[in-house]
Design a protein around this motif. Structure first.
Motif, PDB file in Angstrom:
ATOM      1  N   SER A 108       0.475  -0.979   0.271  1.00  0.00           N
ATOM      2  CA  SER A 108      -0.479  -0.036  -0.209  1.00  0.00           C
ATOM      3  C   SER A 108       1.213   1.355   0.061  1.00  0.00           C
ATOM      4  CB  SER A 108      -0.824  -0.117   1.483  1.00  0.00           C
ATOM      5  OG  SER A 108      -0.524   0.125   2.081  1.00  0.00           O
TER       6      SER A 108
ATOM      7  N   VAL B  95      -7.750   1.064  -3.233  1.00  0.00           N
ATOM      8  CA  VAL B  95      -8.016   0.451  -1.905  1.00  0.00           C
ATOM      9  C   VAL B  95      -7.603  -0.765  -1.825  1.00  0.00           C
ATOM     10  CG1 VAL B  95      -9.513   0.193  -0.210  1.00  0.00           C
ATOM     11  CG2 VAL B  95      -9.907   1.989  -0.943  1.00  0.00           C
ATOM     12  N   GLU B  98      -6.264  -5.819   1.374  1.00  0.00           N
ATOM     13  CA  GLU B  98      -6.138  -6.062   2.930  1.00  0.00           C
ATOM     14  C   GLU B  98      -5.679  -4.811   4.054  1.00  0.00           C
ATOM     15  OE1 GLU B  98      -4.061  -6.906   0.253  1.00  0.00           O
ATOM     16  OE2 GLU B  98      -4.210  -8.891   0.291  1.00  0.00           O
ATOM     17  N   THR B  99      -6.389  -4.043   3.877  1.00  0.00           N
ATOM     18  CA  THR B  99      -6.459  -2.366   4.236  1.00  0.00           C
ATOM     19  C   THR B  99      -5.246  -1.856   3.945  1.00  0.00           C
ATOM     20  OG1 THR B  99      -6.298  -3.350   6.237  1.00  0.00           O
ATOM     21  CG2 THR B  99      -8.821  -2.875   5.203  1.00  0.00           C
ATOM     22  N   LEU B 101      -2.873  -0.774   5.899  1.00  0.00           N
ATOM     23  CA  LEU B 101      -2.936   0.655   6.613  1.00  0.00           C
ATOM     24  C   LEU B 101      -1.717   0.691   7.401  1.00  0.00           C
ATOM     25  CD1 LEU B 101      -6.282   1.351   8.706  1.00  0.00           C
ATOM     26  CD2 LEU B 101      -5.828   2.306   5.893  1.00  0.00           C
ATOM     27  N   ARG B 156     -11.710  -0.056   9.581  1.00  0.00           N
ATOM     28  CA  ARG B 156     -10.051   0.079   9.224  1.00  0.00           C
ATOM     29  C   ARG B 156     -10.455   0.728   7.898  1.00  0.00           C
ATOM     30  NH1 ARG B 156      -8.160  -3.395  12.756  1.00  0.00           N
ATOM     31  NH2 ARG B 156      -8.551  -4.965  11.857  1.00  0.00           N
ATOM     32  N   GLN B 157     -11.248  -0.554   6.682  1.00  0.00           N
ATOM     33  CA  GLN B 157     -11.724   0.320   5.983  1.00  0.00           C
ATOM     34  C   GLN B 157     -12.396   0.770   5.083  1.00  0.00           C
ATOM     35  OE1 GLN B 157     -14.690  -3.347   4.113  1.00  0.00           O
ATOM     36  NE2 GLN B 157     -12.709  -4.491   3.629  1.00  0.00           N
ATOM     37  N   GLY B 160      -9.633   3.262   5.261  1.00  0.00           N
ATOM     38  CA  GLY B 160      -8.521   2.676   3.775  1.00  0.00           C
ATOM     39  C   GLY B 160      -8.771   3.794   2.336  1.00  0.00           C
ATOM     40  N   PRO B 177     -13.628  -3.570  -1.027  1.00  0.00           N
ATOM     41  CA  PRO B 177     -13.340  -2.682   0.231  1.00  0.00           C
ATOM     42  C   PRO B 177     -14.179  -2.815   1.699  1.00  0.00           C
ATOM     43  CG  PRO B 177     -14.390  -1.585  -1.317  1.00  0.00           C
ATOM     44  CD  PRO B 177     -14.060  -2.333  -2.037  1.00  0.00           C
TER      45      PRO B 177
END
Ligand SMILES: Nc1ncnc2c1ncn2[C@@H]1O[C@H](COP(=O)(O)OP(=O)(O)OP(=O)(O)O)[C@@H](O)[C@H]1O
Ligand SMILES: [Mg+2]
Lengths: 202, 254
Positions: A108, B95, B98-99, B101, B156-157, B160, B177
């Protein structure tokens, strides 16, 4: 074996250790970062550093003496030998820490448009910091112990008392070297463990 | 099986995303086979397909996380091989499934990632972050300072999604997402998403294996099966399709 002498050799010991760790960190951190990026160099260098680690320390000091430039009797040779030993834990933990970053997080970061440098400084190193610091702690504590052997090749430090005590079967001399070295190791262990805990747990 | 052609858009409009006979192989395994597709600005194309059909791979080809083995992916008229990947990715909100973050950053810092990389002034980043968190039902006063591990999967999503929208990207890529949301919240968020994307007027590619979601969000649905794009249809035509894979998905609606 005056208090002044104990103090002088303790400072010398700390300086030997510090110089060796400085070199090991200076090479091991960038080296570990590079190795985390490349499977091939990782095998070669971790292997080589592992082999160095298996050489008995007294023998390694001996091997270095005849070498030009880095060799000879004295502090320089001792620092090189100690740095070689300290290199493996720093390298290995840097590689492990960076490779331990969740691939989804790395992906990401790249997908957000981070450059390689931004990925390294903003994501990989902060997330690997604890593991890397643990490697530095292990290197520090072992180097403080191994540095007592430096006296055997004229490197000075607290090993001077230990070798003198061994030669004259004088327990007090041995303790005058061993106790400050042990105290220094405990202090380093405690301080660095504390620093590790202070870092975020990720 | 007649594969219907998508209605030809005005030829003067450059498609936001275009696949020209794109194939992708992972090792020796073909993952995408000869995919041809165009997504127009303002359109939400939903890629629908079973697990392993190649949806995520197709998305990653758009923001140059992957490069095609053959064929060409064009974004705003330029091949992904010609784009500077960093520039392409900063104008593309993504997005990931697996997110992904950043666990060492707060929710606010996560949302502000791309604006910060783009060098926005701090007060503008802060305002934008608050705006997006509010939009996604994460009251900033409560959530801005939290870390990702202090959120539920659905929260969390949403973070994202906020992160992907933050720098006002030209193109949006969404990889399932809303998978971790409960059905009630999911329906709510889907409705808002549709309004949001429509109001932004941006091109979006949305991946899902949920046919209900596809029908709700899509301006067109692209059906992937085994790496091949079997069908590209409006939701209305998709419902009426006789394609066996489309029927298989539509049967899930009953
Ligand atoms: N690096 C890889 N090496 C080998 N096979 C891969 C690789 N990447 C993807 N694949 C294979 O390609 C196929 C498509 O993968 P992809 O992730 O695009 O599927 P997907 O449609 O997103 O599935 P899901 O709905 O489960 O997320 C899968 O069969 C997968 O195993
Ligand atoms: Mg996927």
């Amino acid at each position: 074996m005056t208090p002044a002498e104990i103090w002088r050799l303790t400072v010398e010991h700390a300086a030997l250790t510090g110089a060796a760790l400085g070199i090991a960190a200076g090479l091991g951190l960038p080296g570990g970062v590079a190795m985390a990026r490349s499977v091939r160099t990782r095998g070669i260098f971790l292997g080589a550093a592992g082999v160095v680690q298996t050489i008995p320390s007294l023998a390694l000091f001996g091997f270095l003496i005849p070498l030009p430039f880095i060799g000879g009797i004295g502090k320089g040779t001792a620092i090189v030998a100690l740095a070689l030993y300290a290199l493996l834990p720093v390298l290995r933990n840097t590689v492990t820490g960076i490779l331990g970053v969740d691939p989804a997080v790395r992906e990401s970061a790249v997908a957000m448009g981070m450059t390689q440098a931004q990925l390294l400084w903003q994501v990989e190193l902060p997330l690997a910091a604890r593991t890397i610091l643990a490697g530095i702690r292990i290197a520090t504590v072992t180097t403080i112990g191994t540095a007592t052997i430096a006296a055997a090749i004229g490197g000075g430090g607290l090993g001077v008392f230990i070798f003198r005590g061994l030669a004259s079967v004088d327990t007090a001399q041995i303790l005058a070297g061993a106790i400050p070295a042990a105290a220094m190791a405990l202090l380093a262990e405690g301080g660095l463990t504390w620093a590790e805990r202070r870092l975020s747990p990720y | 099986m007649a594969v219907q052609r998508e209605p030809a858009a005005s030829p003067r409009v450059t498609p936001a995303v275009e696949f020209r006979n794109v194939s992708y192989t992972a090792g020796d395994t073909p993952v995408l086979r000869g995919v041809t597709l165009a997504v127009q600005p303002g359109e939400t194309l939903v890629l629908l397909g079973r697990s392993g059909s190649g949806k995520t791979t197709a998305l990653k080809l758009i923001n140059a996380l992957l490069m095609p083995a053959s064929g060409e992916v064009r974004v705003a008229g330029q091949s992904t091989t010609a784009w500077d990947p960093v520039r392409l990715r900063r104008r593309t909100g993504y997005v990931i499934q697996e997110t992904g973050l950043f666990p060492h950053w707060t929710v606010a810092a996560n949302v502000g990632t791309v604006p910060r990389l783009e060098g926005w002034p701090p007060d503008r980043i802060a305002a934008r972050t608050r705006e997006l968190l509010t939009l996604l039902h994460l009251p900033p006063d409560e959530y801005a300072g939290r870390f990702p591990h202090q959120l539920s999967g659905g929260q969390r999503q949403r973070v994202g999604v906020a992160r992907a929208l933050a720098a006002d990207p030209d193109l949006l890529l969404f990889d399932e997402p809303f998978g971790a949301l409960d059905p009630v919240t999911r329906t709510e968020v889907q409705r808002e998403f549709r309004t949001l994307v429509a109001s932004l007027g941006k091109a979006a590619v949305f991946v899902t294996h949920d046919v209900r979601e596809a029908l709700l969000l899509a301006t067109r649905i692209g059906l992937l099966r085994n790496g091949a794009l079997e069908l590209v249809e409006t939701p209305g035509n998709f419902r009426a399709s006789s394609h066996p894979e489309a029927r298989a998905f539509l049967e899930c609606l009953q």
